[in-house]
Design an enzyme around this catalytic site. Structure first.
Site, PDB file in Angstrom:
ATOM      1  N   LYS A  11       1.698   3.492  -0.979  1.00 38.25           N
ATOM      2  CA  LYS A  11       0.509   3.028   0.002  1.00 38.25           C
ATOM      3  C   LYS A  11       1.925   3.068   1.011  1.00 38.25           C
ATOM      4  O   LYS A  11       3.107   2.690   1.070  1.00 38.25           O
ATOM      5  CB  LYS A  11      -0.074   1.746  -0.262  1.00 38.25           C
ATOM      6  CG  LYS A  11      -1.026   2.623  -1.252  1.00 38.25           C
ATOM      7  CD  LYS A  11      -1.843   0.768  -1.087  1.00 38.25           C
ATOM      8  CE  LYS A  11      -2.522   0.980  -2.191  1.00 38.25           C
ATOM      9  NZ  LYS A  11      -4.611   0.094  -2.040  1.00 38.25           N
ATOM     10  N   TYR A  51     -11.425   6.964  -1.646  1.00 40.18           N
ATOM     11  CA  TYR A  51     -12.499   5.209  -1.499  1.00 40.18           C
ATOM     12  C   TYR A  51     -13.127   5.589  -1.236  1.00 40.18           C
ATOM     13  O   TYR A  51     -14.490   4.588  -0.972  1.00 40.18           O
ATOM     14  CB  TYR A  51     -11.422   5.200  -0.126  1.00 40.18           C
ATOM     15  CG  TYR A  51     -10.262   4.511  -1.009  1.00 40.18           C
ATOM     16  CD1 TYR A  51      -9.981   3.502  -2.863  1.00 40.18           C
ATOM     17  CD2 TYR A  51      -9.142   4.470  -0.329  1.00 40.18           C
ATOM     18  CE1 TYR A  51      -8.754   2.657  -2.761  1.00 40.18           C
ATOM     19  CE2 TYR A  51      -7.728   4.732  -0.802  1.00 40.18           C
ATOM     20  CZ  TYR A  51      -7.274   3.359  -1.821  1.00 40.18           C
ATOM     21  OH  TYR A  51      -6.072   2.940  -2.216  1.00 40.18           O
ATOM     22  N   PHE A  59     -14.677  -4.063   2.907  1.00 39.15           N
ATOM     23  CA  PHE A  59     -13.420  -3.457   3.273  1.00 39.15           C
ATOM     24  C   PHE A  59     -13.072  -1.469   3.679  1.00 39.15           C
ATOM     25  O   PHE A  59     -12.004  -1.646   4.498  1.00 39.15           O
ATOM     26  CB  PHE A  59     -12.395  -4.049   2.277  1.00 39.15           C
ATOM     27  CG  PHE A  59     -12.591  -3.829   0.921  1.00 39.15           C
ATOM     28  CD1 PHE A  59     -12.415  -2.257   0.747  1.00 39.15           C
ATOM     29  CD2 PHE A  59     -13.227  -4.730   0.414  1.00 39.15           C
ATOM     30  CE1 PHE A  59     -12.278  -2.234  -0.916  1.00 39.15           C
ATOM     31  CE2 PHE A  59     -13.599  -3.950  -1.347  1.00 39.15           C
ATOM     32  CZ  PHE A  59     -13.597  -3.200  -1.600  1.00 39.15           C
ATOM     33  N   ARG A  87      -1.738  -0.148 -14.655  1.00 35.25           N
ATOM     34  CA  ARG A  87      -2.351  -1.293 -14.356  1.00 35.25           C
ATOM     35  C   ARG A  87      -1.686  -2.315 -14.221  1.00 35.25           C
ATOM     36  O   ARG A  87      -1.500  -3.691 -13.420  1.00 35.25           O
ATOM     37  CB  ARG A  87      -3.542  -1.173 -14.752  1.00 35.25           C
ATOM     38  CG  ARG A  87      -3.979  -0.313 -13.787  1.00 35.25           C
ATOM     39  CD  ARG A  87      -5.836   0.089 -14.402  1.00 35.25           C
ATOM     40  NE  ARG A  87      -6.820  -1.496 -13.981  1.00 35.25           N
ATOM     41  CZ  ARG A  87      -7.284  -0.942 -12.982  1.00 35.25           C
ATOM     42  NH1 ARG A  87      -7.166  -0.277 -11.655  1.00 35.25           N
ATOM     43  NH2 ARG A  87      -7.710  -2.490 -12.219  1.00 35.25           N
ATOM     44  N   ASN A 114      -1.544  -3.545  -0.370  1.00 38.72           N
ATOM     45  CA  ASN A 114      -0.609  -3.930  -1.493  1.00 38.72           C
ATOM     46  C   ASN A 114      -0.064  -2.766  -2.459  1.00 38.72           C
ATOM     47  O   ASN A 114       0.279  -2.951  -3.863  1.00 38.72           O
ATOM     48  CB  ASN A 114      -1.654  -4.977  -2.527  1.00 38.72           C
ATOM     49  CG  ASN A 114      -2.738  -3.257  -3.138  1.00 38.72           C
ATOM     50  OD1 ASN A 114      -2.880  -2.471  -2.841  1.00 38.72           O
ATOM     51  ND2 ASN A 114      -3.641  -3.489  -4.623  1.00 38.72           N
ATOM     52  N   HIS A 117      -1.409   1.660  -5.362  1.00 35.71           N
ATOM     53  CA  HIS A 117      -2.392   1.874  -5.991  1.00 35.71           C
ATOM     54  C   HIS A 117      -2.578   3.226  -7.425  1.00 35.71           C
ATOM     55  O   HIS A 117      -1.998   3.715  -7.594  1.00 35.71           O
ATOM     56  CB  HIS A 117      -3.440   3.117  -5.201  1.00 35.71           C
ATOM     57  CG  HIS A 117      -5.055   3.748  -6.181  1.00 35.71           C
ATOM     58  ND1 HIS A 117      -6.072   2.726  -6.510  1.00 35.71           N
ATOM     59  CD2 HIS A 117      -5.194   5.049  -6.777  1.00 35.71           C
ATOM     60  CE1 HIS A 117      -7.046   3.573  -6.810  1.00 35.71           C
ATOM     61  NE2 HIS A 117      -6.535   4.943  -7.205  1.00 35.71           N
ATOM     62  N   GLU A 128      -8.567  11.718  -9.985  1.00 31.73           N
ATOM     63  CA  GLU A 128      -7.824  11.753  -9.050  1.00 31.73           C
ATOM     64  C   GLU A 128      -6.669  12.754  -8.375  1.00 31.73           C
ATOM     65  O   GLU A 128      -5.916  12.929  -6.996  1.00 31.73           O
ATOM     66  CB  GLU A 128      -7.160  10.325  -9.066  1.00 31.73           C
ATOM     67  CG  GLU A 128      -8.263   9.514  -8.102  1.00 31.73           C
ATOM     68  CD  GLU A 128      -8.241   7.633  -9.005  1.00 31.73           C
ATOM     69  OE1 GLU A 128      -9.230   7.240  -8.016  1.00 31.73           O
ATOM     70  OE2 GLU A 128      -6.989   7.037  -8.603  1.00 31.73           O
TER      71      GLU A 128
HETATM   72  P1  CMP Z   1      -7.024   0.036  -5.138  1.00 37.69           P
HETATM   73  O1  CMP Z   1      -5.776   0.447  -5.781  1.00 37.69           O
HETATM   74  O2  CMP Z   1      -6.025   1.030  -4.084  1.00 37.69           O
HETATM   75  O3  CMP Z   1      -8.029   0.408  -4.479  1.00 37.69           O
HETATM   76  C1  CMP Z   1      -8.584   0.017  -3.363  1.00 37.69           C
HETATM   77  C2  CMP Z   1      -8.809  -1.041  -2.321  1.00 37.69           C
HETATM   78  O4  CMP Z   1      -9.391  -1.633  -1.697  1.00 37.69           O
HETATM   79  C3  CMP Z   1      -7.468  -2.338  -3.543  1.00 37.69           C
HETATM   80  O5  CMP Z   1      -6.525  -1.798  -3.719  1.00 37.69           O
HETATM   81  C4  CMP Z   1      -7.051  -2.691  -1.883  1.00 37.69           C
HETATM   82  O6  CMP Z   1      -5.814  -2.578  -1.262  1.00 37.69           O
HETATM   83  C5  CMP Z   1      -8.256  -2.249  -1.371  1.00 37.69           C
HETATM   84  N1  CMP Z   1      -8.723  -3.670  -0.962  1.00 37.69           N
HETATM   85  C6  CMP Z   1      -9.220  -4.457   0.649  1.00 37.69           C
HETATM   86  N2  CMP Z   1      -9.856  -5.684   0.464  1.00 37.69           N
HETATM   87  C7  CMP Z   1     -10.011  -5.455  -0.756  1.00 37.69           C
HETATM   88  C8  CMP Z   1     -11.539  -6.426  -1.627  1.00 37.69           C
HETATM   89  N3  CMP Z   1     -11.175  -8.012  -0.966  1.00 37.69           N
HETATM   90  N4  CMP Z   1     -11.085  -6.773  -3.034  1.00 37.69           N
HETATM   91  C9  CMP Z   1     -10.830  -5.742  -3.109  1.00 37.69           C
HETATM   92  N5  CMP Z   1     -10.034  -4.550  -2.819  1.00 37.69           N
HETATM   93  C10 CMP Z   1      -9.796  -4.446  -1.481  1.00 37.69           C
END
Ligand code: CMP
Length: 140
Positions: A11, A51, A59, A87, A114, A117, A128
């Protein structure tokens, strides 16, 4: 067990900090092989579509803004039980809950920023991968 594939994104928080190599090393050391990879600037339309499953979540808007805030590295990873393995190596979505030694524990800045993904299931991985790669771009 036969090798399977999963989809991964490094990311914008990680490309900004120039730590894509460190993240890829963790994936490789964890037994996964990069079989396709490109560094791209995601468009708003792409991020919204990618997404879409989260579009009702509070969010969603911030997530789309974040994912288009800088380049990302999209990749296909191959290995035994690749979805679950990836994961494990990534760690929990929220870095506060991520286990020691995982990518998110070590590198993530927040639940949004974070660092990585990863697909959550085999069927999602297929979709994906097809969203970003054609079959001839995957060379494993
Ligand atoms: P990802 O695995 O990319 O899938 C969805 C993304 O939403 C997740 O990682 C997080 O980076 C983002 N995100 C932001 N806020 C939240 C939240 N409260 N709960 C879960 N995902 C979140």
């Amino acid at each position: 067990m036969a090798a399977t594939r999963t989809f991964s994104i490094i990311k914008p928080d990680a490309t900004r900090r120039n730590i894509t190599g460190k993240i890829i090393s963790k994936l490789e050391e964890g037994g996964l092989r990069v079989v396709a990879q490109k560094r791209i600037q995601m468009t708003e339309d792409q991020a919204k579509q990618f997404y879409a499953v989260h579009k009702e979540r509070p969010f969603y808007g911030d997530l789309v803004s974040f994912m288009t805030s800088g380049p990302v590295v999209v990749q296909v990873l191959e290995g035994e039980d690749a979805v679950a393995r990836n994961r494990e190596i990534m760690g929990a979505t929220n870095p506060a809950d991520a286990a020691d030694g995982t990518i998110r524990k070590e590198f993530a800045e927040s639940i949004e920023a974070n660092s990585v993904h990863g697909s959550d299931a085999a069927e999602t991985a297929k979709e994906e991968i097809a969203f970003f790669f054609t079959e001839d771009e995957i060379v494993g």
